[in-house]
Write an enzyme that holds these catalytic residues in place. Structure first.
Site, short mmCIF file in Angstrom:
data_model
loop_
_atom_site.label_atom_id
_atom_site.label_comp_id
_atom_site.label_asym_id
_atom_site.label_seq_id
_atom_site.Cartn_x
_atom_site.Cartn_y
_atom_site.Cartn_z
N SER A 146 34.66 29.63 40.26
CA SER A 146 33.51 30.04 41.10
C SER A 146 32.31 30.57 40.34
CB SER A 146 33.96 31.08 42.13
OG SER A 146 34.74 30.47 43.14
N SER A 153 32.26 29.71 44.52
CA SER A 153 31.73 30.51 45.61
C SER A 153 30.47 31.29 45.25
CB SER A 153 32.79 31.50 46.08
OG SER A 153 33.12 32.42 45.03
N LYS A 188 26.38 39.55 43.16
CA LYS A 188 27.13 38.80 44.17
C LYS A 188 27.62 39.76 45.24
CE LYS A 188 30.97 35.49 44.62
NZ LYS A 188 32.00 34.71 43.90
#
Length: 494
Positions: free
Chosen positions: A176, A152, A74
């Protein structure tokens, strides 16, 4: 289509049936040909060089189970010499001078980093529509509609679901990891707060943020967590506890396991298809010898308002460092220092980030601190106490991960509150600092994935993964791939 797991890839590498370079190049090719917008940046040369190093390590016998396996990261984790944007224009050209501890830990196990995945800007969002680099498409999207992958960590979720990577890192501040895992038919784990170092992970809300794995199976999540977790003196909130093998309990029987069902998680607002799938999952656990009982989390309705005071307050403090002075974007055409601050932050931050900064600054302002932030922290304690009381009656808490399956892109962007409600079941866990996982629980009548949410007591990740793994031994939801991916993906890593 056969899902490619870390365990399978590890066996391939161990047998010499494939090399890390071959696997890495295969995944890089898939990334290049994908239209999901799951990645922000990819450094082909760096990834291949890491793979070559991993192959040499395996040849000398100096390797771990995950040595040579490519994983997506990420874009909230700093990696030295690599663009790290956090999905924001303000960091578009930022190249990190150091590497996050979680990534260092993984590299020490010989894991290859494939690239940096797309995400909601500064991890603020539930749909991955808030990224400066564009929205991510859910691989489970249908011909008639484009679905969001959740957020997210939507880029990580889409990448794994589409088999652009066999696993990925994510972060979870209010859901998330778990919400996108539910939307994309993955296993996503949020460890106990402090289990994984936050050093080098760009901060959103420091008392809530936690890194974790996104994989196809619970076994893979355990392997990933083995590589990610560990004490870090550079993080003051890191837990100094003995290193644990999270695969050690995977094969334990669930006979006599006490499962708690919070009545608050099965009320109004829950999609009927998802409710049915969770009920079916409960029956599977009962077949395995588990004992199911109702428990109460009476203050869970306070989680959402509490979170949306605490998280923005911490965000407004953390994001004050992005001012155009030290790093990142600096606006042009300013007249003085204050004008530079205003123009830089106005141009550099997206609407959702600005919204949360303003909410947080207001909650922390003189005269409002006690009325908002202090009160929210007291509510947080009540929510934590609820979990403690519930765990006196059960070993694990079970429920839906999300109130609905993945929704259509653009359908909720004009209604922030509707968007925030996606995390209604996941947020209480972050406020209490507990470990939790979302695992595939089946599909709605329209063919969309649903997530089963498991919550365990503090530091009981091994037990959590054991429960998830045993469920995956009697179901095969986690082995299902999106139809479009199953029809088009080819390559050596099968």
């Amino acid at each position: 289509m056969t899902i490619t797991t870390l365990a399978k890839l590890s066996a391939l590498l161990e047998k010499g049936s494939a090399s890390s370079v071959e696997l890495t190049q295969d995944y890089l090719s898939k990334i290049e040909n994908s239209d999901l917008n799951a990645f922000i940046s990819v450094d082909v040369d760096a990834s291949v060089e890491q793979a070559r190093k991993a192959d040499r390590s395996r040849q000398t016998g100096n390797h771990s189970k995950l040595t040579g396996i490519p994983v997506a990261q990420k874009d909230i984790f700093c990696i030295e010499g690599t663009q790290t944007t956090c999905g924001s224009k303000i960091l578009e050209n930022f190249v990190s001078p150091y590497t996050a501890t979680v990534i260092d830990n993984m590299h020490s196990h010989g894991i290859v980093s494939l690239g940096k995945t797309n995400m909601d800007e500064f991890a603020m969002g539930s749909s991955n529509e808030n990224s400066y680099f564009g929205s991510v498409k859910n691989p489970w999207s249908q011909e008639t509609q484009t679905l969001v992958p959740g957020g997210s960590s939507g880029g990580s979720a889409a990448a794994v679901a589409a088999q652009l990577a066999p696993a990925a890192t994510g972060t979870d501040t209010g859901g998330s990891i778990r919400q996108p895992a539910a939307f994309c038919n993955l296993t996503g784990v949020k460890p106990s707060y402090g289990r994984c170092s936050r050093y080098g992970m760009i901060a959103f809300a420091s008392s809530l943020d936690q890194a974790g794995p996104m994989t196809h199976t619970a076994e893979d999540a355990a392997l990933m967590l083995n590589a990610m977790a560990g004490f870090d003196a550079k993080d003051s909130t890191s837990l100094d506890v003995p290193r644990e093998d999270f695969t050690s309990l995977l094969d334990n029987s669930l006979e006599g396991l006490k499962i708690g069902l919070p009545k608050e998680f099965f009320g109004e607002g829950l999609d009927s298809d998802i409710a049915t799938l969770i009920e079916n999952a409960v029956k599977e656990f009962e077949k395995m010898g588990a004992i199911v009982k109702e428990v109460a989390l009476p203050n869970s309705h306070l989680a959402l308002p509490s979170y949306y005071v605490i998280a923005p307050a911490e965000a407004s403090s953390n994001l004050s460092r992005f001012d155009g002075v030290r790093y990142g974007l600096r606006a042009e055409g300013y007249t003085d220092l204050n004008d530079m601050y205003e123009k830089t932050r106005s141009e550099g931050f997206g609407d959702e980030v600005k919204r949360r900064i303003m909410i947080g600054a207001y909650a922390l302002s003189s005269g409002y601190y006690d009325a908002y932030y202090s009160k929210a922290q007291k509510l947080r304690r009540l929510i934590s106490n609820d979990f403690s009381s519930a765990f006196e009656q059960c070993d694990v808490i079970l429920g839906p991960t999300t109130p609905s399956p993945a929704f259509e892109a653009g359908s909720r962007t004009s209604d922030p509150v509707s968007m925030y409600l996606n995390d209604i079941y996941t947020i209480p866990v972050n406020l209490a600092g507990l470990p939790a996982a979302s695992i595939p629980a089946g599909f709605t009548q329209s063919g969309l994935p649903a997530g089963l949410h498991l919550i365990a007591p503090y530091l009981q990740e091994s037990k959590l993964l054991n429960i998830a793994h045993q469920y995956q031994q009697v179901t095969d939801w986690h082995l299902e791939a999106p139809k479009s991916i199953a029809e088009t993906i080819t390559g050596g890593a099968k």
